[in-house]
Design a protein around this motif. Structure first.
Motif, PDB file in Angstrom:
ATOM      1  N   ALA A  39      -3.525  12.609  -1.881  1.00 20.07           N
ATOM      2  CA  ALA A  39      -3.415  13.670  -0.880  1.00 20.07           C
ATOM      3  C   ALA A  39      -1.957  14.068  -0.677  1.00 20.07           C
ATOM      4  CB  ALA A  39      -4.029  13.206   0.443  1.00 20.07           C
ATOM      5  N   LEU A  40      -1.079  13.089  -0.632  1.00 24.04           N
ATOM      6  CA  LEU A  40       0.337  13.402  -0.417  1.00 24.04           C
ATOM      7  C   LEU A  40       0.949  14.044  -1.660  1.00 24.04           C
ATOM      8  CD1 LEU A  40       1.528  10.476   1.814  1.00 24.04           C
ATOM      9  CD2 LEU A  40       2.063  12.884   2.197  1.00 24.04           C
ATOM     10  N   ARG A  41       0.509  13.598  -2.828  1.00 22.58           N
ATOM     11  CA  ARG A  41       1.017  14.207  -4.061  1.00 22.58           C
ATOM     12  C   ARG A  41       0.585  15.668  -4.147  1.00 22.58           C
ATOM     13  NH1 ARG A  41      -0.591   9.246  -6.435  1.00 22.58           N
ATOM     14  NH2 ARG A  41      -2.368  10.315  -7.383  1.00 22.58           N
ATOM     15  N   ALA A  42      -0.609  15.973  -3.603  1.00 17.92           N
ATOM     16  CA  ALA A  42      -1.125  17.344  -3.664  1.00 17.92           C
ATOM     17  C   ALA A  42      -0.537  18.242  -2.565  1.00 17.92           C
ATOM     18  CB  ALA A  42      -2.655  17.326  -3.543  1.00 17.92           C
ATOM     19  N   CYS A  43       0.158  17.641  -1.620  1.00 15.73           N
ATOM     20  CA  CYS A  43       0.672  18.415  -0.469  1.00 15.73           C
ATOM     21  C   CYS A  43       1.731  19.425  -0.941  1.00 15.73           C
ATOM     22  CB  CYS A  43       1.265  17.459   0.556  1.00 15.73           C
ATOM     23  SG  CYS A  43       1.965  18.300   1.990  1.00 15.73           S
ATOM     24  N   PRO A  44       1.525  20.720  -0.685  1.00 13.88           N
ATOM     25  CA  PRO A  44       2.438  21.743  -1.177  1.00 13.88           C
ATOM     26  C   PRO A  44       3.783  21.753  -0.427  1.00 13.88           C
ATOM     27  CG  PRO A  44       0.715  22.758   0.176  1.00 13.88           C
ATOM     28  CD  PRO A  44       0.399  21.309   0.081  1.00 13.88           C
ATOM     29  N   ASP A  45       3.805  21.226   0.769  1.00  8.92           N
ATOM     30  CA  ASP A  45       5.023  21.241   1.587  1.00  8.92           C
ATOM     31  C   ASP A  45       5.752  19.908   1.404  1.00  8.92           C
ATOM     32  OD1 ASP A  45       6.929  21.098   3.613  1.00  8.92           O
ATOM     33  OD2 ASP A  45       5.654  22.096   5.088  1.00  8.92           O
ATOM     34  N   ALA A  46       6.788  19.895   0.538  1.00 11.39           N
ATOM     35  CA  ALA A  46       7.461  18.646   0.183  1.00 11.39           C
ATOM     36  C   ALA A  46       8.146  18.010   1.391  1.00 11.39           C
ATOM     37  CB  ALA A  46       8.488  18.904  -0.922  1.00 11.39           C
ATOM     38  N   GLN A  47       8.696  18.834   2.268  1.00 12.71           N
ATOM     39  CA  GLN A  47       9.383  18.318   3.453  1.00 12.71           C
ATOM     40  C   GLN A  47       8.393  17.630   4.393  1.00 12.71           C
ATOM     41  OE1 GLN A  47      12.592  18.009   4.120  1.00 12.71           O
ATOM     42  NE2 GLN A  47      12.080  17.081   6.101  1.00 12.71           N
ATOM     43  N   LEU A  48       7.246  18.280   4.569  1.00  8.28           N
ATOM     44  CA  LEU A  48       6.207  17.703   5.415  1.00  8.28           C
ATOM     45  C   LEU A  48       5.696  16.392   4.822  1.00  8.28           C
ATOM     46  CD1 LEU A  48       4.175  18.718   7.924  1.00  8.28           C
ATOM     47  CD2 LEU A  48       2.569  18.720   6.015  1.00  8.28           C
ATOM     48  N   ALA A  49       5.523  16.375   3.506  1.00  3.84           N
ATOM     49  CA  ALA A  49       5.034  15.168   2.837  1.00  3.84           C
ATOM     50  C   ALA A  49       6.008  14.010   3.060  1.00  3.84           C
ATOM     51  CB  ALA A  49       4.846  15.431   1.345  1.00  3.84           C
ATOM     52  N   LEU A  50       7.303  14.280   2.918  1.00  5.45           N
ATOM     53  CA  LEU A  50       8.301  13.229   3.096  1.00  5.45           C
ATOM     54  C   LEU A  50       8.325  12.743   4.543  1.00  5.45           C
ATOM     55  CD1 LEU A  50      10.472  11.593   1.654  1.00  5.45           C
ATOM     56  CD2 LEU A  50      12.139  13.316   2.373  1.00  5.45           C
ATOM     57  N   GLN A  51       8.177  13.714   5.443  1.00  9.14           N
ATOM     58  CA  GLN A  51       8.115  13.374   6.871  1.00  9.14           C
ATOM     59  C   GLN A  51       6.961  12.402   7.136  1.00  9.14           C
ATOM     60  OE1 GLN A  51      10.436  14.847   8.970  1.00  9.14           O
ATOM     61  NE2 GLN A  51       9.688  13.526  10.607  1.00  9.14           N
ATOM     62  N   CYS A  52       5.804  12.704   6.574  1.00  9.11           N
ATOM     63  CA  CYS A  52       4.636  11.821   6.748  1.00  9.11           C
ATOM     64  C   CYS A  52       4.895  10.441   6.148  1.00  9.11           C
ATOM     65  CB  CYS A  52       3.393  12.432   6.100  1.00  9.11           C
ATOM     66  SG  CYS A  52       2.748  13.872   6.980  1.00  9.11           S
ATOM     67  N   LEU A  53       5.422  10.421   4.949  1.00  3.55           N
ATOM     68  CA  LEU A  53       5.688   9.176   4.229  1.00  3.55           C
ATOM     69  C   LEU A  53       6.624   8.247   4.988  1.00  3.55           C
ATOM     70  CD1 LEU A  53       6.521  10.093   0.534  1.00  3.55           C
ATOM     71  CD2 LEU A  53       4.787   8.446   1.295  1.00  3.55           C
ATOM     72  N   ALA A  54       7.723   8.831   5.454  1.00  2.99           N
ATOM     73  CA  ALA A  54       8.813   7.985   5.967  1.00  2.99           C
ATOM     74  C   ALA A  54       8.822   7.881   7.477  1.00  2.99           C
ATOM     75  CB  ALA A  54      10.160   8.537   5.478  1.00  2.99           C
ATOM     76  N   ALA A  55       8.110   8.788   8.153  1.00  2.00           N
ATOM     77  CA  ALA A  55       8.200   8.796   9.614  1.00  2.00           C
ATOM     78  C   ALA A  55       6.866   9.126  10.267  1.00  2.00           C
ATOM     79  CB  ALA A  55       9.265   9.793  10.063  1.00  2.00           C
ATOM     80  N   GLY A  56       5.768   8.907   9.537  1.00  4.60           N
ATOM     81  CA  GLY A  56       4.478   9.347  10.059  1.00  4.60           C
ATOM     82  C   GLY A  56       3.910   8.447  11.134  1.00  4.60           C
ATOM     83  N   GLY A  57       3.925   7.161  10.859  1.00  6.11           N
ATOM     84  CA  GLY A  57       3.339   6.209  11.806  1.00  6.11           C
ATOM     85  C   GLY A  57       1.863   5.998  11.564  1.00  6.11           C
TER      86      GLY A  57
ATOM     87  N   GLY B 251       0.816  -1.215   0.000  1.00  3.39           N
ATOM     88  CA  GLY B 251       0.000   0.000   0.000  1.00  3.39           C
ATOM     89  C   GLY B 251       0.841   1.253   0.000  1.00  3.39           C
ATOM     90  N   GLN B 252       0.461   2.213   0.801  1.00  5.53           N
ATOM     91  CA  GLN B 252       1.247   3.435   0.883  1.00  5.53           C
ATOM     92  C   GLN B 252       1.174   3.994   2.292  1.00  5.53           C
ATOM     93  OE1 GLN B 252      -0.743   4.955  -2.405  1.00  5.53           O
ATOM     94  NE2 GLN B 252      -2.616   5.470  -1.301  1.00  5.53           N
ATOM     95  N   THR B 253       2.206   4.698   2.671  1.00  8.56           N
ATOM     96  CA  THR B 253       2.280   5.269   4.017  1.00  8.56           C
ATOM     97  C   THR B 253       1.976   6.767   3.971  1.00  8.56           C
ATOM     98  OG1 THR B 253       4.639   5.640   3.707  1.00  8.56           O
ATOM     99  CG2 THR B 253       3.998   3.592   4.791  1.00  8.56           C
ATOM    100  N   GLY B 254       1.808   7.362   5.118  1.00  3.06           N
ATOM    101  CA  GLY B 254       1.785   8.822   5.237  1.00  3.06           C
ATOM    102  C   GLY B 254       0.421   9.464   5.383  1.00  3.06           C
ATOM    103  N   ASP B 255      -0.635   8.787   4.945  1.00  2.00           N
ATOM    104  CA  ASP B 255      -1.949   9.442   4.958  1.00  2.00           C
ATOM    105  C   ASP B 255      -2.460   9.694   6.372  1.00  2.00           C
ATOM    106  OD1 ASP B 255      -1.991   9.582   2.265  1.00  2.00           O
ATOM    107  OD2 ASP B 255      -3.589   8.105   1.966  1.00  2.00           O
ATOM    108  N   ALA B 256      -2.284   8.726   7.261  1.00  2.00           N
ATOM    109  CA  ALA B 256      -2.763   8.904   8.637  1.00  2.00           C
ATOM    110  C   ALA B 256      -2.055  10.092   9.278  1.00  2.00           C
ATOM    111  CB  ALA B 256      -2.514   7.626   9.452  1.00  2.00           C
ATOM    112  N   ALA B 257      -0.750  10.173   9.059  1.00  2.00           N
ATOM    113  CA  ALA B 257       0.016  11.286   9.628  1.00  2.00           C
ATOM    114  C   ALA B 257      -0.424  12.609   9.009  1.00  2.00           C
ATOM    115  CB  ALA B 257       1.508  11.057   9.403  1.00  2.00           C
ATOM    116  N   LEU B 258      -0.726  12.575   7.714  1.00  2.00           N
ATOM    117  CA  LEU B 258      -1.159  13.802   7.038  1.00  2.00           C
ATOM    118  C   LEU B 258      -2.489  14.305   7.623  1.00  2.00           C
ATOM    119  CD1 LEU B 258      -0.106  15.667   4.782  1.00  2.00           C
ATOM    120  CD2 LEU B 258      -1.529  14.381   3.158  1.00  2.00           C
TER     121      LEU B 258
END
Lengths: 319, 319
Positions: free
Chosen positions: A239-257, A155-162
């Protein structure tokens, strides 16, 4: 026994089917199938920490079992039984109805039988224990990744954190993206079928609950390897692709939980069968990197191969 | 993972011996012995409700496992494994040292291996799950008492409740009696060996945690009998014999709770062997009454056979 107590009990008592003895006894009694090991895991969810005091009870019931089933999925186990210990600040029938509806809808989806538990008054706290079965010698675990193995993610990560970042006002999601992200946060889907099918194929596995990088770190430590992960390859939701803050998006993806996907490793020879398995389960399985010689490091690299530094490595249950 | 979190983990991680896979994995993995069923039970203890916020951590660690082992004892199961989920308001090294010392001293006494758990921040809450093994078909349970069976009690009840009554100022115990009663409250001894030895001999069993009358009531309901209990025969400790308030003493004896003795039934033909078992285990086993035809009633009678009315029937976890 007060009528109040009896009322609560009513919500959580269903007849035993598989168990020798179910709810309402000092102990449940279970007969493990021959040749099977028991996999067992427990989690504790605390109001105000893991969920809001006013969280939707139905989602909470669902999620409190789902996060435990996710641990069984990571072991490649077939879910079988659950125990529920719960402290409640008071008796709220609508809340109990919602919670038990959510809990049992998740339970029924995976044939899980509630065989015991405990109810007491106290600050809202939910502790679920799950028991599954896995053929002896075929369970998945964190140790077993070898240098050269592919690292995979379901699947994919980051949405819950977003969704949480939106709630904290650090990003503004569209109504549609927010709804999709909230669903991932509130109604995680444990990857039970994937875990079962990876038995004998994956060299290691873990469920992604603390953040992808942190959980890969657990595999790396247990296996005595390191990981090189390609940040650009990490699958991203709309949702993550649309996120304007690339750093925040990466944070969610790789370290969101709170993702409850499976991260796993397998020898490169397995690529074809794992791709086929993803199609069969209708669940994207993405090769996100490689296990390399090392001692527990997880390095996220951009397209040029330069290491990407995360502000926060993962979710810490005690921070 | 913060140093704080790592610190907590250190207190609860011991190497696996019997388990295939122990602490520090998504799931523990257990291989049940052949021909054995698993008995499993869970309890939740909440600060301010089941124990004082400032309770001695070593006693608390001991007791949080002991009360669960008492459930296994009531099933006639051999204790094997435990999982510990705990919410802590903060990191207090002295507290953790005390709690884990108490927990593991109880665990080692019965060969129990801690195989998993969860730690989080939150209001102090302890949820223990225990797993034991019992030969298929030989487990004890609440259903099975027949009219004419003797009702038996191990040890004696009432001391833990008496300690609480002293704490509440409703009775004044001597220093010596108070110490004895506090020990019963803080360091209960689960009747594990008795439970194992009653397999195949007792027709029903329960552990006395909610009060003798209430717990006999559970057997009565599950078995479809009633009980006549002789109040004068109930074994009394020195502290209870010295209690000047006869009504309060009886209340503690029959409805105190927190006793962790076993109440069980057996056919009258078993008397000689049960007496012998008590001597062998150096544990008083007292015939306190008889199962009679009925539907779940427990009647306490004085020496003249007149029913004795209790002010409060038993401990209610939700009152």
């Amino acid at each position: 026994v007060t009528p109040e107590f009896e009322l609560i009990r009513r919500f959580f008592t269903r007849p035993a089917r598989k168990a020798v003895l179910g709810v309402g006894h000092d102990c449940a009694r279970l007969a493990p199938p021959e040749g099977m090991h028991c996999a067992i895991s427990t989690d504790m969810l605390v109001a105000g920490r893991h969920f809001a005091e006013d969280a939707d009870p139905q989602s909470l019931g669902w999620k409190s079992l789902a996060v435990n089933l996710s641990d069984l999925a990571a072991a490649g186990a077939d879910p079988a039984y659950a125990l529920l210990a719960i402290a409640l600040p008071g008796v709220d029938v609508a809340w109990l109805e919602g919670f038990s509806t959510g809990f049992f809808s998740m339970a029924e989806r995976y044939g899980v039988e509630l065989v015991g538990g405990d109810t007491t008054r106290g600050p809202l706290t939910i502790s679920v224990t799950v028991i599954g079965h896995v053929p002896a010698g075929l369970a998945l675990c964190r140790a077993g990744a070898r240098p050269g193995d592919d690292a995979w993610l379901s699947g994919q990560t980051g949405d819950a954190a977003l969704a949480l970042e939106h709630g904290a006002g650090r990003v503004q999601l569209s109504a549609q993206d927010l709804a999709a992200c909230r669903l991932r946060l509130d109604r995680p889907q444990p990857r039970v079928e994937l875990g079962r099918r990876l038995r004998g194929h994956a060299s290691s596995a873990i469920d992604v609950s603390d953040g992808l990088a942190a959980d890969l770190g657990h595999i790396a430590e247990a296996s005595g390897v390191s990981f090189d992960i390609a940040a650009d390859v990490l699958p991203r939701s709309a949702a993550l692709r649309a996120c304007p803050d690339a750093q925040l998006a990466l944070q969610c993806l790789a370290a969101g939980g709170d993702d409850y996907e499976l991260a796993f490793t397998a020898a490169p020879e397995r690529r074809t069968e794992i791709d086929a398995l993803g199609r069969e389960l209708d669940l994207p399985l993405t090769r996100i990197g490689t296990a390399v010689r090392g001692r527990g490091a997880v390095t996220l690299r951009d397209a040029a191969g330069t290491p990407v530094i995360l502000a926060r490595a993962g979710f810490d249950h005690f921070a």
